[in-house]
Design an enzyme around this catalytic site. Structure first.
Site, PDB file in Angstrom:
ATOM      1  N   ASN A   9      -5.285  -0.474  10.134  1.00  0.00           N
ATOM      2  CA  ASN A   9      -5.498   0.876  10.667  1.00  0.00           C
ATOM      3  C   ASN A   9      -6.348   1.609   9.639  1.00  0.00           C
ATOM      4  O   ASN A   9      -5.848   2.044   8.608  1.00  0.00           O
ATOM      5  CB  ASN A   9      -4.152   1.580  10.863  1.00  0.00           C
ATOM      6  CG  ASN A   9      -4.318   3.040  11.249  1.00  0.00           C
ATOM      7  OD1 ASN A   9      -5.403   3.457  11.657  1.00  0.00           O
ATOM      8  ND2 ASN A   9      -3.250   3.817  11.112  1.00  0.00           N
ATOM      9  N   TRP A  10      -7.639   1.709   9.946  1.00  0.00           N
ATOM     10  CA  TRP A  10      -8.557   2.312   8.957  1.00  0.00           C
ATOM     11  C   TRP A  10      -8.398   3.819   8.860  1.00  0.00           C
ATOM     12  O   TRP A  10      -8.931   4.442   7.947  1.00  0.00           O
ATOM     13  CB  TRP A  10      -9.998   1.991   9.334  1.00  0.00           C
ATOM     14  CG  TRP A  10     -10.387   0.554   9.158  1.00  0.00           C
ATOM     15  CD1 TRP A  10      -9.619  -0.458   8.626  1.00  0.00           C
ATOM     16  CD2 TRP A  10     -11.647  -0.037   9.499  1.00  0.00           C
ATOM     17  NE1 TRP A  10     -10.327  -1.637   8.615  1.00  0.00           N
ATOM     18  CE2 TRP A  10     -11.579  -1.402   9.145  1.00  0.00           C
ATOM     19  CE3 TRP A  10     -12.827   0.449  10.059  1.00  0.00           C
ATOM     20  CZ2 TRP A  10     -12.654  -2.280   9.343  1.00  0.00           C
ATOM     21  CZ3 TRP A  10     -13.895  -0.416  10.260  1.00  0.00           C
ATOM     22  CH2 TRP A  10     -13.802  -1.768   9.894  1.00  0.00           C
ATOM     23  N   LYS A  11      -7.754   4.416   9.844  1.00  0.00           N
ATOM     24  CA  LYS A  11      -7.591   5.885   9.872  1.00  0.00           C
ATOM     25  C   LYS A  11      -8.978   6.554   9.847  1.00  0.00           C
ATOM     26  O   LYS A  11      -9.893   6.067  10.481  1.00  0.00           O
ATOM     27  CB  LYS A  11      -6.704   6.347   8.719  1.00  0.00           C
ATOM     28  CG  LYS A  11      -5.405   5.532   8.631  1.00  0.00           C
ATOM     29  CD  LYS A  11      -4.405   6.130   7.717  1.00  0.00           C
ATOM     30  CE  LYS A  11      -3.220   5.186   7.581  1.00  0.00           C
ATOM     31  NZ  LYS A  11      -2.053   5.803   6.984  1.00  0.00           N
ATOM     32  N   HIS A  94       0.918   6.808  16.503  1.00  0.00           N
ATOM     33  CA  HIS A  94       1.015   6.725  15.035  1.00  0.00           C
ATOM     34  C   HIS A  94       1.673   7.990  14.493  1.00  0.00           C
ATOM     35  O   HIS A  94       1.453   9.089  15.017  1.00  0.00           O
ATOM     36  CB  HIS A  94      -0.381   6.547  14.430  1.00  0.00           C
ATOM     37  CG  HIS A  94      -0.316   6.173  12.982  1.00  0.00           C
ATOM     38  ND1 HIS A  94      -0.169   7.113  12.004  1.00  0.00           N
ATOM     39  CD2 HIS A  94      -0.323   4.970  12.364  1.00  0.00           C
ATOM     40  CE1 HIS A  94      -0.108   6.493  10.827  1.00  0.00           C
ATOM     41  NE2 HIS A  94      -0.200   5.192  11.024  1.00  0.00           N
ATOM     42  N   GLU A  96       0.986   9.807  12.087  1.00  0.00           N
ATOM     43  CA  GLU A  96       0.061  10.889  11.724  1.00  0.00           C
ATOM     44  C   GLU A  96      -0.368  11.677  12.952  1.00  0.00           C
ATOM     45  O   GLU A  96      -0.594  12.885  12.879  1.00  0.00           O
ATOM     46  CB  GLU A  96      -1.146  10.298  10.961  1.00  0.00           C
ATOM     47  CG  GLU A  96      -0.730   9.902   9.549  1.00  0.00           C
ATOM     48  CD  GLU A  96      -1.513   8.755   8.949  1.00  0.00           C
ATOM     49  OE1 GLU A  96      -2.597   8.416   9.459  1.00  0.00           O
ATOM     50  OE2 GLU A  96      -1.029   8.176   7.956  1.00  0.00           O
ATOM     51  N   GLU A 166       7.217   1.576  11.877  1.00  0.00           N
ATOM     52  CA  GLU A 166       6.679   2.177  10.661  1.00  0.00           C
ATOM     53  C   GLU A 166       7.578   3.315  10.194  1.00  0.00           C
ATOM     54  O   GLU A 166       7.468   4.444  10.703  1.00  0.00           O
ATOM     55  CB  GLU A 166       5.283   2.731  10.934  1.00  0.00           C
ATOM     56  CG  GLU A 166       4.296   1.696  11.385  1.00  0.00           C
ATOM     57  CD  GLU A 166       2.868   2.081  11.020  1.00  0.00           C
ATOM     58  OE1 GLU A 166       2.242   1.318  10.269  1.00  0.00           O
ATOM     59  OE2 GLU A 166       2.401   3.142  11.435  1.00  0.00           O
ATOM     60  N   GLY A 172       1.731   5.121   3.352  1.00  0.00           N
ATOM     61  CA  GLY A 172       0.814   5.683   2.365  1.00  0.00           C
ATOM     62  C   GLY A 172       1.503   6.212   1.116  1.00  0.00           C
ATOM     63  O   GLY A 172       0.899   6.930   0.330  1.00  0.00           O
ATOM     64  N   SER A 212       3.040   0.737   3.609  1.00  0.00           N
ATOM     65  CA  SER A 212       2.740   0.231   2.266  1.00  0.00           C
ATOM     66  C   SER A 212       2.853  -1.286   2.159  1.00  0.00           C
ATOM     67  O   SER A 212       3.300  -1.819   1.140  1.00  0.00           O
ATOM     68  CB  SER A 212       3.626   0.921   1.218  1.00  0.00           C
ATOM     69  OG  SER A 212       3.384   2.323   1.218  1.00  0.00           O
ATOM     70  N   GLY A 233      -2.367   0.116   6.554  1.00  0.00           N
ATOM     71  CA  GLY A 233      -3.261   1.248   6.338  1.00  0.00           C
ATOM     72  C   GLY A 233      -4.135   1.008   5.120  1.00  0.00           C
ATOM     73  O   GLY A 233      -5.156   0.321   5.173  1.00  0.00           O
ATOM     74  N   GLY A 234      -3.721   1.569   4.000  1.00  0.00           N
ATOM     75  CA  GLY A 234      -4.516   1.545   2.767  1.00  0.00           C
ATOM     76  C   GLY A 234      -5.087   0.174   2.418  1.00  0.00           C
ATOM     77  O   GLY A 234      -6.281   0.049   2.099  1.00  0.00           O
TER      78      GLY A 234
HETATM   79  C1  PEP Z   1      -0.298   3.029   8.609  1.00  0.00           C
HETATM   80  O1  PEP Z   1      -0.969   4.039   8.530  1.00  0.00           O
HETATM   81  O2  PEP Z   1      -0.061   2.550   9.724  1.00  0.00           O
HETATM   82  C2  PEP Z   1       0.205   2.425   7.371  1.00  0.00           C
HETATM   83  C3  PEP Z   1       1.133   1.516   7.455  1.00  0.00           C
HETATM   84  O3  PEP Z   1      -0.348   2.892   6.198  1.00  0.00           O
HETATM   85  P1  PEP Z   1      -0.113   2.285   4.722  1.00  0.00           P
HETATM   86  O4  PEP Z   1      -0.221   0.775   4.841  1.00  0.00           O
HETATM   87  O5  PEP Z   1      -1.188   2.861   3.897  1.00  0.00           O
HETATM   88  O6  PEP Z   1       1.262   2.691   4.299  1.00  0.00           O
END
Ligand code: PEP
Length: 248
Positions: A9-11, A94, A96, A166, A172, A212, A233-234
């Site tokens: 998920n590049w956001k 999501h 966010e 999640e 994050g 994470s 994500g990251g």
């Molecule tokens: C996400 O945004 O779906 C996510 C899991 O982010 P991160 O891996 O950065 O925690």
């Protein structure tokens, strides 16, 4: 047996040039993946992502979709617009979106139903907030989110649904749920699917962990029997890290 699926998920990251570069770097690194590989990109980078992944095992997803066919929804995108670009997957619900953009269980449900009806594959996100975890209501929260999101979704539609569990406090933040905790909550979601549909239906749906996830913890998480992949994500923004997770 459920085939694992690892999705990035590049956001709100990666313009067109960065998208082309990241996918060019990623392609050889994930070419032998045993799992499904998806990258979810911002709208403006989707066409470039579809073009860059052609002939590879990487699928492309969007990060949201609206439920209406068309109309006065400034800033939104329809399922047909995504399909026209060659997009296959879409993330819905999501945290966010829920946190910053007023997404509710009900609007998640509307988006899920339209996406499925149009032929997109859905990555449906559910997960509890920190205060909900501390209050001991994680099972109720994920069950409620799952039930409302899937209201009106048929048995057959489940083939095109992936659920991403999640925990919001782990996104994050560098804090990962323990593999056992993630596995236990995913089992709760799977049992909820079994209640809503049937035993086999619950068994066939792939449920990812997200929060994470990184090269250092991917193998431990992926070794758990209920965890069928990750939403990343990251760590999906660097080809090397993402490929290490894909090749866990
Ligand atoms: C996400 O945004 O779906 C996510 C899991 O982010 P991160 O891996 O950065 O925690």
């Amino acid at each position: 047996m459920r085939k694992p699926i690892i999705a990035g998920n590049w956001k709100m990251n990666n313009n067109i040039a960065q998208t082309k570069q990241l996918i060019a770097d990623l392609k050889p690194l994930v070419a032998d993946a045993k799992c499904d590989v998806v990258v979810c990109a911002p709208y403006t980078s989707l066409a470039a992502a579809v073009e860059a992944t052609k002939g590879s095992n990487i699928k492309v997803g969007a990060e949201n979709v609206h439920w209406a066919e068309k109309g006065a929804y400034t800033g939104e995108i329809t399922a047909d617009m995504l399909l026209e670009l060659g997009v296959e997957y879409v993330i819905i619900g999501h945290s966010e979106r829920r946190q910053y953009f007023g997404e509710t269980d009900e609007t998640v449900n509307l988006r899920v139903k339209t996406a499925l009806a149009k032929g997109l594959k859905v990555i449906l996100c559910v997960g509890e907030l920190l205060n909900e975890r501390e209050a001991g209501i994680t099972p109720e929260v994920v069950r409620r989110q799952t039930k409302i999101a899937l209201t009106g979704v048929t048995h057959e539609d489940l083939d095109n649904i992936v659920i991403a569990y999640e925990p919001v406090w782990a996104i994050g933040t560098g804090k990962t749920a323990t593999a056992q905790d993630a596995n236990d909550t995913i089992k709760i979601i799977r049992d909820c699917l079994k209640e809503m549909y049937c035993e086999k239906c619950g068994e066939k749906v792939r449920i990812q962990y997200g929060g994470s996830m990184k090269p250092a913890n991917a193998a431990e998480l992926m070794a758990m029997p209920e965890i069928d992949g990750g939403l990343i994500g990251g760590a999906s923004l660097k080809a090397e890290d993402f490929s290490k997770i894909v090749n866990y």
